[in-house]
Design an enzyme around this catalytic site. Structure first.
Site, PDB file in Angstrom:
ATOM      1  N   HIS A   1       7.610 -39.191  37.321  1.00 40.82           N
ATOM      2  CA  HIS A   1       8.099 -38.877  35.969  1.00 40.82           C
ATOM      3  C   HIS A   1       9.008 -39.991  35.445  1.00 40.82           C
ATOM      4  O   HIS A   1       8.897 -40.400  34.288  1.00 40.82           O
ATOM      5  CB  HIS A   1       8.921 -37.573  35.968  1.00 40.82           C
TER       6      HIS A   1
ATOM      7  N   LYS B   1       7.329 -17.854  35.702  1.00 37.89           N
ATOM      8  CA  LYS B   1       6.876 -18.710  36.809  1.00 37.89           C
ATOM      9  C   LYS B   1       8.045 -19.000  37.750  1.00 37.89           C
ATOM     10  O   LYS B   1       9.084 -19.492  37.315  1.00 37.89           O
ATOM     11  CB  LYS B   1       6.339 -20.026  36.214  1.00 37.89           C
TER      12      LYS B   1
ATOM     13  N   ARG C   1      -2.587 -39.137  37.107  1.00 36.56           N
ATOM     14  CA  ARG C   1      -2.576 -39.755  38.432  1.00 36.56           C
ATOM     15  C   ARG C   1      -4.021 -40.065  38.842  1.00 36.56           C
ATOM     16  O   ARG C   1      -4.439 -41.212  38.834  1.00 36.56           O
ATOM     17  CB  ARG C   1      -1.922 -38.810  39.455  1.00 36.56           C
TER      18      ARG C   1
ATOM     19  N   SER D   1       5.596 -32.663  42.097  1.00 35.86           N
ATOM     20  CA  SER D   1       6.780 -31.824  42.299  1.00 35.86           C
ATOM     21  C   SER D   1       6.511 -30.768  43.363  1.00 35.86           C
ATOM     22  O   SER D   1       7.389 -30.441  44.170  1.00 35.86           O
ATOM     23  CB  SER D   1       7.184 -31.150  40.986  1.00 35.86           C
TER      24      SER D   1
HETATM   25  O1  PNS Z   1       4.315 -30.433  34.464  1.00 41.44           O
HETATM   26  P1  PNS Z   1       3.305 -29.391  34.065  1.00 41.44           P
HETATM   27  O2  PNS Z   1       3.654 -28.077  34.690  1.00 41.44           O
HETATM   28  O3  PNS Z   1       1.911 -29.838  34.373  1.00 41.44           O
HETATM   29  O4  PNS Z   1       3.427 -29.221  32.464  1.00 41.44           O
HETATM   30  C1  PNS Z   1       2.607 -28.328  31.750  1.00 41.44           C
HETATM   31  C2  PNS Z   1       3.058 -28.144  30.287  1.00 41.44           C
HETATM   32  C3  PNS Z   1       4.504 -27.737  30.221  1.00 41.44           C
HETATM   33  C4  PNS Z   1       2.870 -29.451  29.537  1.00 41.44           C
HETATM   34  C5  PNS Z   1       2.145 -27.052  29.670  1.00 41.44           C
HETATM   35  O5  PNS Z   1       2.133 -25.939  30.503  1.00 41.44           O
HETATM   36  C6  PNS Z   1       2.559 -26.610  28.265  1.00 41.44           C
HETATM   37  O6  PNS Z   1       2.470 -27.371  27.322  1.00 41.44           O
HETATM   38  N1  PNS Z   1       2.998 -25.349  28.126  1.00 41.44           N
HETATM   39  C7  PNS Z   1       3.433 -24.790  26.880  1.00 41.44           C
HETATM   40  C8  PNS Z   1       2.465 -23.723  26.371  1.00 41.44           C
HETATM   41  C9  PNS Z   1       1.430 -24.289  25.423  1.00 41.44           C
HETATM   42  O7  PNS Z   1       1.728 -24.980  24.462  1.00 41.44           O
HETATM   43  N2  PNS Z   1       0.136 -23.993  25.694  1.00 41.44           N
HETATM   44  C10 PNS Z   1      -0.971 -24.393  24.854  1.00 41.44           C
HETATM   45  C11 PNS Z   1      -1.371 -25.831  25.052  1.00 41.44           C
HETATM   46  S1  PNS Z   1      -2.515 -26.016  26.345  1.00 41.44           S
END
Ligand code: PNS
Length: 162
Positions: free
Chosen positions: A19, A43, A93, A131
């Site tokens: 990150h 979560k 990645r 993570s």
């Molecule tokens: O680090 P991560 O857990 O892969 O991040 C995921 C994240 C936070 C980017 C994703 O879960 C997110 O954008 N959640 C917010 C809900 C949302 O907007 N959902 C619709 C778009 S797919």
């Protein structure tokens, strides 16, 4: 909408060197990067959203306001609009990340046409860093000092009572 501001969203439970590298590279492309920590009470997380924000703020203090850490809940595009940002930055990645990332990018495009998703390729040395594995290795007493910033290593030790 300001195309010079990017949002870098994620869970950051915890922040990793992967990150950090992506955020620092995004700073070369944008004036400001808002690190958006998903606050999802549904979560189970090791660190609270507040703890994750504290870690991110400590790590990027040197950038004097160009990195802002905020938590968000709800739709990412709504948060991006609230920040008046125009771009979402995500890291890729391996090819295995692509399916999920493309799905999210297309859904976000469908929800808001004006916001662009930009993918940065993770450095080779961070391509195995996640993570989830950091938490697993640290909780089993393994050394994560090469894959997380010092502030995270200290926070993990404290949290896991190591
Ligand atoms: O680090 P991560 O857990 O892969 O991040 C995921 C994240 C936070 C980017 C994703 O879960 C997110 O954008 N959640 C917010 C809900 C949302 O907007 N959902 C619709 C778009 S797919």
């Amino acid at each position: 909408m300001n195309m010079r501001t990017a949002v870098f969203p994620g869970s950051f439970d915890p922040l990793t060197n992967g990150h950090v590298d992506l955020i620092e590279r995004a700073l070369k492309l944008f004036d400001k990067v808002v690190v958006a920590v998903l606050n999802n009470p549904g979560k189970a997380a090791l660190f609270t959203a507040e703890e994750r924000l504290t870690i991110i703020r400590a790590q990027f203090r040197v950038y004097a306001g160009r990195v802002e850490a905020r938590s968000f809940s709800g739709l990412l595009v709504d948060f991006v609009k609230k920040m008046d940002a125009g771009v979402i930055v995500r890291g890729l990645r391996a090819i295995s990340d692509y399916d999920y990332e493309a799905q999210m990018a297309l859904m976000n495009k469908n929800l808001c046409e004006e916001i662009e998703t930009l993918f940065l390729t993770a450095r080779e040395e961070n391509s195995y860093v996640s993570s989830t594995l950091v938490k697993q290795v640290a909780s089993l007493g393994g050394d994560v000092s090469r894959i997380v910033p010092a502030v995270v290593e200290a926070a993990l030790k404290q949290k896991l009572q190591l």
